[in-house]
Motif scaffolding. Structure first.
Motif, PDB file in Angstrom:
ATOM      1  N   GLY A   1       0.930  -1.300  -0.475  1.00 53.19           N
ATOM      2  CA  GLY A   1       0.308  -0.077   0.138  1.00 53.19           C
ATOM      3  C   GLY A   1       1.079   1.126   0.569  1.00 53.19           C
ATOM      4  O   GLY A   1       1.864   1.615   1.135  1.00 53.19           O
ATOM      5  N   LEU A   2       1.228   2.252  -0.960  1.00 57.24           N
ATOM      6  CA  LEU A   2       1.355   3.294  -1.268  1.00 57.24           C
ATOM      7  C   LEU A   2       0.872   4.722  -0.887  1.00 57.24           C
ATOM      8  O   LEU A   2      -0.284   4.666  -1.085  1.00 57.24           O
ATOM      9  CB  LEU A   2       2.043   3.287  -2.143  1.00 57.24           C
TER      10      LEU A   2
ATOM     11  N   TYR B   1      -5.590   2.494   0.924  1.00 59.85           N
ATOM     12  CA  TYR B   1      -4.551   3.998   0.032  1.00 59.85           C
ATOM     13  C   TYR B   1      -5.266   3.575  -0.985  1.00 59.85           C
ATOM     14  O   TYR B   1      -5.417   4.053  -1.947  1.00 59.85           O
ATOM     15  CB  TYR B   1      -3.658   2.301   0.649  1.00 59.85           C
ATOM     16  N   PRO B   2      -3.951   5.917  -1.510  1.00 60.67           N
ATOM     17  CA  PRO B   2      -4.418   5.808  -2.573  1.00 60.67           C
ATOM     18  C   PRO B   2      -4.212   5.037  -4.262  1.00 60.67           C
ATOM     19  O   PRO B   2      -4.388   4.745  -4.884  1.00 60.67           O
ATOM     20  CB  PRO B   2      -3.888   6.929  -2.742  1.00 60.67           C
TER      21      PRO B   2
ATOM     22  N   LEU C   1       9.319   1.250   4.253  1.00 57.28           N
ATOM     23  CA  LEU C   1       8.608   1.676   5.168  1.00 57.28           C
ATOM     24  C   LEU C   1       9.332   2.519   6.294  1.00 57.28           C
ATOM     25  O   LEU C   1       8.512   3.229   6.407  1.00 57.28           O
ATOM     26  CB  LEU C   1       8.531  -0.128   5.963  1.00 57.28           C
ATOM     27  N   GLU C   2      10.928   2.746   6.012  1.00 58.54           N
ATOM     28  CA  GLU C   2      11.334   3.691   7.216  1.00 58.54           C
ATOM     29  C   GLU C   2      10.638   4.980   6.823  1.00 58.54           C
ATOM     30  O   GLU C   2      10.316   5.720   7.383  1.00 58.54           O
ATOM     31  CB  GLU C   2      12.018   3.271   7.211  1.00 58.54           C
TER      32      GLU C   2
ATOM     33  N   GLU D   1       3.543   1.834   2.932  1.00 61.60           N
ATOM     34  CA  GLU D   1       2.768   2.085   3.948  1.00 61.60           C
ATOM     35  C   GLU D   1       2.434   0.905   4.762  1.00 61.60           C
ATOM     36  O   GLU D   1       1.952   1.040   5.936  1.00 61.60           O
ATOM     37  CB  GLU D   1       1.477   2.705   3.845  1.00 61.60           C
ATOM     38  N   ASP D   2       2.337  -0.016   3.572  1.00 57.83           N
ATOM     39  CA  ASP D   2       2.018  -1.198   5.065  1.00 57.83           C
ATOM     40  C   ASP D   2       1.809  -2.728   2.892  1.00 57.83           C
ATOM     41  O   ASP D   2       2.649  -1.689   2.304  1.00 57.83           O
ATOM     42  CB  ASP D   2       1.180  -1.769   5.229  1.00 57.83           C
ATOM     43  N   ALA D   3       2.488  -3.552   3.909  1.00 55.33           N
ATOM     44  CA  ALA D   3       3.334  -4.249   2.847  1.00 55.33           C
ATOM     45  C   ALA D   3       2.405  -5.938   2.736  1.00 55.33           C
ATOM     46  O   ALA D   3       3.050  -6.656   3.950  1.00 55.33           O
ATOM     47  CB  ALA D   3       4.575  -4.250   2.537  1.00 55.33           C
ATOM     48  N   VAL D   4       2.484  -6.459   2.322  1.00 53.65           N
ATOM     49  CA  VAL D   4       2.263  -8.341   2.029  1.00 53.65           C
ATOM     50  C   VAL D   4       3.324  -9.019   1.111  1.00 53.65           C
ATOM     51  O   VAL D   4       3.365  -8.941   0.284  1.00 53.65           O
ATOM     52  CB  VAL D   4       0.770  -8.680   2.051  1.00 53.65           C
TER      53      VAL D   4
END
Length: 470
Positions: A238-239, A287-288, A310-311, A316-319
């Motif tokens: 998610g970006l 997420y956009p 991520l840092e 913003e989130d990931a799988v």
């Protein structure tokens, strides 16, 4: 006058009955007429302008293709080459006076050269058959897309097909070392080069790759093969923005990973696709943008790049898929496009734009469409790593979904593509559907050269008339 060379069209073709008698005498059971012609030959996957051709001929050899074209050229009969009929631009749609030429009998893998990592195939061979033969020989054919079981390599070459893997391996053009092509007058030209290095003047095969059957009919090809794929990883992120997607593209490339796919889905696409599926969402719909990435390389390199992203806030989130099954589930979200014809009334745009400008184009085009057609539903996704954006307008959301409205939407979007110096076709070709908009991407001088080439190779204009060029 616009300076274009004139294509000579016959004003007095042979009487239909006389010509059909000649056709049946020359090709026997390979000819189908009238009600015997299957409806699958009337149009491609678009369903556009479906029409029964005057006859359908299925030659089984290059020699038969050459004989057929000589006959049609002598009698000034239009010829429409057809492969698996999976096209998305109308290039294989026949006319009522045309002879449709199906290459479905011109099939088979002729040979695999393991030393050169090449494969020689006939034009009617399906993409899936080629992929399976490459795997069996210890290689892979890297061009891939959903129609693999139906589409034929001749059609892939004629349209310069793209699909998954372009970011790493290039388009179909980049996989072709050699061709055999039959010209409009029946001459067969042997361009069956099997060497990576062959610098002997004009590379004529490129005249036919992407020409959509308007310059000649491809009958055989020599294809490059790639090594088998190594350890591969599938990631969904998610970006926060489009610039974050571009930054992540650079980061992953710098991490020593070979990117097989870099698919960006805007929130509208992701939300719609997930809404069509039961079960738990892999990521929230808030997420956009969403990125589906497939990369080959050391897992630790991918994990380190993801941690850094991520840092910095690029992600913003990931799988990260932990199994083949989970990877397929993530890809199923992206492959919702296969359901568009059933669940939408799609007006599809397959365009290329400079990578830095894609995010701005999505925003600008969206605002323009909403202003002119309030309430219109738009979904966006694309192979962003290779500059390809797919924008889809749902005709069901229009007050009036008419041909005139669709044409107005196409005109508006393609005008913006021209302003961004983009391409109106990234991977689907021109065919009938985009022909009238070609000037937005091809300058007048180049169009004149294209007409000159058409005139030189097909002076009677029998090969796929009306496709690509007016």
């Amino acid at each position: 006058m616009d300076g274009r060379p004139a294509i000579v069209q016959s004003t007095s073709p042979t009487n239909d009955d006389t010509f059909l008698n000649l056709l049946c005498d020359g090709f026997g059971d390979s000819v189908l007429l009238g009600e015997a012609i299957p409806a699958s030959c009337f149009s491609d996957w678009t369903g556009h302008a479906a029409c029964r051709p005057l006859a359908l001929v299925s030659p089984a050899t290059t020699e038969e293709v050459a004989k057929l074209l000589r006959l049609c050229n002598d009698h000034h009969r239009p010829v429409v080459p057809q492969g698996g009929m999976t096209g998305l631009a109308g290039a294989a749609v026949p006319s009522a006076d045309s002879i449709a030429v199906s290459l479905c009998r011109l099939t088979g893998v002729e040979s695999v050269d393991r030393d050169a990592a090449t494969m020689t195939v006939r034009a009617g061979t399906t993409l899936q058959t080629i992929q399976e033969a490459a795997t069996q020989a210890g290689f892979r054919y890297p061009v891939d897309f959903g129609a693999r079981g139906t589409c034929q390599i001749g059609g892939n070459i004629a349209t310069n097909a793209g699909g998954h893997g372009v970011i790493r391996h290039g388009m179909t053009r980049d996989q072709v070392l050699g061709l055999e092509v039959v010209l409009a007058d029946g001459r067969t030209i042997d361009l069956m080069n099997g060497m990576l290095k062959n610098n002997t003047g004009y590379d004529l095969k490129h005249c036919f790759i992407g020409s959509e059957g308007t310059l000649g009919i491809v009958t055989r090809a020599v294809l490059r093969l790639a090594p088998p794929q190594g350890e591969s990883h599938t990631l969904l992120c998610g970006l926060p923005s489009y610039p974050a997607a571009v930054a992540l593209l650079h980061r992953l490339r710098s991490a020593g990973l070979a990117l097989e796919a870099f698919e960006v889905m805007w929130q509208d696409f992701y939300t719609m696709s997930c809404g069509w599926r039961d079960g738990q969402l892999p990521l929230p719909t808030s997420y956009p943008l969403y990125l589906l990435c497939e990369a080959e390389g050391d897992a630790s390199h991918l994990e380190a790049a993801l941690e850094a992203a991520l840092e910095t806030g690029e992600v913003e989130d990931a799988v990260l898929a932990s199994s083949t099954t989970q990877a397929r589930g993530l890809w199923a979200i992206r492959e919702a496009t296969g359901e568009f014809p059933v669940k939408l009334a799609p007006i599809n745009f397959d365009i290329s734009l400079p990578i830095p400008a894609i995010g701005d184009f999505v925003e600008t085009a969206g605002k323009m469409l909403q202003q002119r057609w309030p309430g219109v539903r738009i979904v966006n996704f694309g192979h962003i790593g290779d500059s390809n954006l797919h924008l889809t307008v749902d005709g069901r959301s229009l007050t009036e979904d008419t041909p005139a409205t669709r044409h107005a939407i196409e005109s508006a979007v393609y005008q913006w593509v021209g302003k961004y110096r983009g391409s109106i076709s990234a991977e689907h070709g021109i065919g009938l559907l985009k022909r009238d908009f070609l000037h937005h991407s091809v300058r007048p001088e180049a169009l004149n050269v294209m007409h000159t080439l058409k005139q030189a190779l097909d002076p009677h204009g029998i090969l796929n008339p009306g496709k690509v060029l007016n």
